[in-house]
Design an enzyme around this catalytic site. Structure first.
Site, PDB file in Angstrom:
ATOM      1  N   GLY A 101       0.826  -1.213   0.000  1.00  0.00           N
ATOM      2  CA  GLY A 101       0.000   0.000   0.000  1.00  0.00           C
ATOM      3  C   GLY A 101       0.853   1.252   0.000  1.00  0.00           C
ATOM      4  O   GLY A 101       0.569   2.231   0.702  1.00  0.00           O
ATOM      5  N   TYR A 148     -15.426  -3.789   8.604  1.00  0.00           N
ATOM      6  CA  TYR A 148     -14.091  -3.158   8.679  1.00  0.00           C
ATOM      7  C   TYR A 148     -13.487  -3.409  10.062  1.00  0.00           C
ATOM      8  O   TYR A 148     -12.321  -3.809  10.172  1.00  0.00           O
ATOM      9  CB  TYR A 148     -14.174  -1.655   8.383  1.00  0.00           C
ATOM     10  CG  TYR A 148     -12.815  -0.980   8.484  1.00  0.00           C
ATOM     11  CD1 TYR A 148     -11.784  -1.310   7.607  1.00  0.00           C
ATOM     12  CD2 TYR A 148     -12.550  -0.036   9.485  1.00  0.00           C
ATOM     13  CE1 TYR A 148     -10.529  -0.715   7.714  1.00  0.00           C
ATOM     14  CE2 TYR A 148     -11.297   0.562   9.593  1.00  0.00           C
ATOM     15  CZ  TYR A 148     -10.288   0.214   8.707  1.00  0.00           C
ATOM     16  OH  TYR A 148      -9.041   0.785   8.819  1.00  0.00           O
ATOM     17  N   ARG A 191      -1.378  -1.530  -6.230  1.00  0.00           N
ATOM     18  CA  ARG A 191      -1.934  -1.888  -7.549  1.00  0.00           C
ATOM     19  C   ARG A 191      -1.620  -0.825  -8.595  1.00  0.00           C
ATOM     20  O   ARG A 191      -1.422  -1.136  -9.751  1.00  0.00           O
ATOM     21  CB  ARG A 191      -3.466  -2.038  -7.457  1.00  0.00           C
ATOM     22  CG  ARG A 191      -3.918  -3.281  -6.741  1.00  0.00           C
ATOM     23  CD  ARG A 191      -5.393  -3.199  -6.419  1.00  0.00           C
ATOM     24  NE  ARG A 191      -5.672  -1.994  -5.624  1.00  0.00           N
ATOM     25  CZ  ARG A 191      -6.867  -1.627  -5.193  1.00  0.00           C
ATOM     26  NH1 ARG A 191      -7.918  -2.362  -5.503  1.00  0.00           N
ATOM     27  NH2 ARG A 191      -7.024  -0.541  -4.471  1.00  0.00           N
TER      28      ARG A 191
HETATM   29  P1  NDP Z   1      -5.074   5.004   1.516  1.00  0.00           P
HETATM   30  O1  NDP Z   1      -6.370   4.714   0.843  1.00  0.00           O
HETATM   31  O2  NDP Z   1      -4.448   6.324   1.312  1.00  0.00           O
HETATM   32  O3  NDP Z   1      -4.018   3.865   1.164  1.00  0.00           O
HETATM   33  C1  NDP Z   1      -4.363   2.516   1.043  1.00  0.00           C
HETATM   34  C2  NDP Z   1      -3.240   1.776   0.342  1.00  0.00           C
HETATM   35  O4  NDP Z   1      -3.600   0.375   0.276  1.00  0.00           O
HETATM   36  C3  NDP Z   1      -3.018   2.269  -1.068  1.00  0.00           C
HETATM   37  O5  NDP Z   1      -1.650   2.383  -1.313  1.00  0.00           O
HETATM   38  C4  NDP Z   1      -3.626   1.173  -1.920  1.00  0.00           C
HETATM   39  O6  NDP Z   1      -2.902   1.057  -3.124  1.00  0.00           O
HETATM   40  C5  NDP Z   1      -3.401  -0.071  -1.050  1.00  0.00           C
HETATM   41  N1  NDP Z   1      -4.369  -1.112  -1.407  1.00  0.00           N
HETATM   42  C6  NDP Z   1      -5.712  -1.053  -1.251  1.00  0.00           C
HETATM   43  N2  NDP Z   1      -6.282  -2.153  -1.764  1.00  0.00           N
HETATM   44  C7  NDP Z   1      -5.265  -2.930  -2.250  1.00  0.00           C
HETATM   45  C8  NDP Z   1      -5.220  -4.180  -2.925  1.00  0.00           C
HETATM   46  N3  NDP Z   1      -6.344  -4.867  -3.202  1.00  0.00           N
HETATM   47  N4  NDP Z   1      -4.017  -4.676  -3.283  1.00  0.00           N
HETATM   48  C9  NDP Z   1      -2.888  -3.984  -3.016  1.00  0.00           C
HETATM   49  N5  NDP Z   1      -2.867  -2.796  -2.390  1.00  0.00           N
HETATM   50  C10 NDP Z   1      -4.039  -2.270  -2.017  1.00  0.00           C
HETATM   51  O7  NDP Z   1      -5.357   4.773   3.079  1.00  0.00           O
HETATM   52  P2  NDP Z   1      -4.398   4.804   4.363  1.00  0.00           P
HETATM   53  O8  NDP Z   1      -3.019   5.171   4.017  1.00  0.00           O
HETATM   54  O9  NDP Z   1      -5.107   5.573   5.381  1.00  0.00           O
HETATM   55  O10 NDP Z   1      -4.482   3.269   4.778  1.00  0.00           O
HETATM   56  C11 NDP Z   1      -3.331   2.475   5.052  1.00  0.00           C
HETATM   57  C12 NDP Z   1      -3.661   1.520   6.174  1.00  0.00           C
HETATM   58  O11 NDP Z   1      -3.927   2.270   7.360  1.00  0.00           O
HETATM   59  C13 NDP Z   1      -4.888   0.645   5.941  1.00  0.00           C
HETATM   60  O12 NDP Z   1      -4.618  -0.662   6.398  1.00  0.00           O
HETATM   61  C14 NDP Z   1      -5.953   1.301   6.814  1.00  0.00           C
HETATM   62  O13 NDP Z   1      -6.931   0.377   7.222  1.00  0.00           O
HETATM   63  C15 NDP Z   1      -5.102   1.782   7.965  1.00  0.00           C
HETATM   64  N6  NDP Z   1      -5.672   2.839   8.790  1.00  0.00           N
HETATM   65  C16 NDP Z   1      -6.051   4.042   8.244  1.00  0.00           C
HETATM   66  C17 NDP Z   1      -6.587   5.024   9.040  1.00  0.00           C
HETATM   67  C18 NDP Z   1      -7.080   6.322   8.512  1.00  0.00           C
HETATM   68  O14 NDP Z   1      -7.845   7.014   9.232  1.00  0.00           O
HETATM   69  N7  NDP Z   1      -6.682   6.737   7.317  1.00  0.00           N
HETATM   70  C19 NDP Z   1      -6.713   4.829  10.491  1.00  0.00           C
HETATM   71  C20 NDP Z   1      -6.313   3.523  10.963  1.00  0.00           C
HETATM   72  C21 NDP Z   1      -5.800   2.596  10.122  1.00  0.00           C
HETATM   73  P3  NDP Z   1      -3.524   0.796  -4.579  1.00  0.00           P
HETATM   74  O15 NDP Z   1      -4.877   1.439  -4.602  1.00  0.00           O
HETATM   75  O16 NDP Z   1      -2.540   1.409  -5.523  1.00  0.00           O
HETATM   76  O17 NDP Z   1      -3.565  -0.690  -4.696  1.00  0.00           O
HETATM   77  C1  8X3 Z   2      -9.546   3.948  10.206  1.00  0.00           C
HETATM   78  C2  8X3 Z   2      -9.985   4.751  11.384  1.00  0.00           C
HETATM   79  O1  8X3 Z   2     -11.963   5.339  12.828  1.00  0.00           O
HETATM   80  O2  8X3 Z   2     -12.305   5.336  10.450  1.00  0.00           O
HETATM   81  O3  8X3 Z   2      -9.148   2.673  10.571  1.00  0.00           O
HETATM   82  O4  8X3 Z   2     -12.075   3.278  11.620  1.00  0.00           O
HETATM   83  S1  8X3 Z   2     -11.660   4.652  11.554  1.00  0.00           S
END
Ligand code: NDP
Ligand code: 8X3
Length: 252
Positions: free
Chosen positions: A9, A151, A34
């Site tokens: 990611g 989720y 991706r």
């Molecule tokens: P983004 O949407 O900015 O990033 C998500 C990343 O995951 C992208 O790089 C995307 O790349 C990759 N991804 C998604 N689906 C796939 C797939 N099927 N195969 C390969 N790669 C994939 O979100 P965040 O940076 O916020 O999220 C990163 C992590 O942090 C996640 O696990 C999320 O659950 C977690 N998180 C986020 C929070 C928030 O508030 N933002 C809070 C707590 C946790 P691409 O689309 O190019 O494949």
């Molecule tokens: C992402 C944070 O609060 O939207 O994991 O679930 S929340």
């Protein structure tokens, strides 16, 4: 000698911020996601600072994920750090109205995808007798909230897998860490609300959320502890947040 980190990611948000910070801290990078064009743009930006290998694949595809990680040339080994970050939320409906395709996506990406990547990388770390796995969980993996259902379940699974990795790999020389963020302003909410920018913006209304860079700094801190220190589990909130649902907003 530079260490090597594999980040899933890495095309946006937390993963991209980790790539940028680790590049300026002497890590060679294997960047996964991706969107190939975004990976290539990031590689071009970071290559003056470090070596970058890009691997474009969907973590839902078990065979492709296994093949892509097996294709990493020996010159990129050992892989010292695995950041299991790829993941997203899809939808926020109550369970009785949930979209089953959204459920499948969250379980397939956040849980099964993390497992496919881990199953390919961890045996290499076991052979090396060293490594560090960082699992990006969430406050949603500690507390359920309205509409969070699947989720939250996927992130509770990440929490369980982090604990399990810690136990199963005890004595192997491999560190295992979960970092569980609260609200971080990334593409996350736009993905959750399927491109609805108004709904996405509303998530961070009247408060200052974390940035991907804030989580990257925590990742770097965790990675740079002495060899006898392992931080196994952390929750990182914006100052305005006290739980999954308690957020102080200027307009409340
Ligand atoms: P983004 O949407 O900015 O990033 C998500 C990343 O995951 C992208 O790089 C995307 O790349 C990759 N991804 C998604 N689906 C796939 C797939 N099927 N195969 C390969 N790669 C994939 O979100 P965040 O940076 O916020 O999220 C990163 C992590 O942090 C996640 O696990 C999320 O659950 C977690 N998180 C986020 C929070 C928030 O508030 N933002 C809070 C707590 C946790 P691409 O689309 O190019 O494949
Ligand atoms: C992402 C944070 O609060 O939207 O994991 O679930 S929340």
């Amino acid at each position: 000698m530079n260490k090597t980190a594999l980040i899933t990611g890495a095309t946006s948000g937390i993963g991209k911020a980790c790539a940028e910070l680790l590049a300026s801290n002497n890590y060679n990078l294997i960047l996964c996601g991706r969107r190939e064009q975004k990976l290539n743009e990031l590689a071009r930006k970071l290559e003056p600072d470090t070596k970058v290998l890009t691997l474009s694949f969907d973590v839902r595809d078990r065979e492709l994920t296994t093949r892509m990680i097996a294709s990493i040339p020996d010159s990129w080994k050992p892989i010292d750090v695995l950041i299991n970050n790829a993941g997203n939320a899809h939808g926020l409906s109550p369970i009785q109205q949930g979209d089953i395709d959204d459920w499948e996506a969250m379980i397939d990406i956040n849980v099964k995808g993390l497992l496919y990547v881990s199953r390919s990388v961890i045996p290499m770390m076991v052979d090396q007798k060293q490594g560090h796995i960082i699992n990006i969980g969430s406050i949603a993996g500690k507390e359920a909230y309205a509409g969070g259902n699947v989720y939250c379940a996927s992130k509770f699974a990440v929490d369980a897998l982090n604990k399990s990795m810690l136990i199963d790999l005890n004595g192997s020389g491999i560190k295992v860490t979960a970092i569980n963020p609260g609200l971080v302003a990334t593409e996350f909410s736009e993905v959750r609300f399927k491109g609805d920018k108004t709904k996405a913006k509303n998530v961070y209304r009247g408060m200052e959320p974390l940035k991907g860079e804030d989580i990257a700094e925590v990742v770097l801190f965790v990675l740079t502890r002495p060899s006898h220190v392992n931080i196994s589990d952390m929750i990182v909130f914006p100052t305005a947040q006290a739980s999954a649902t308690i957020v102080s907003r200027s307009d409340d």
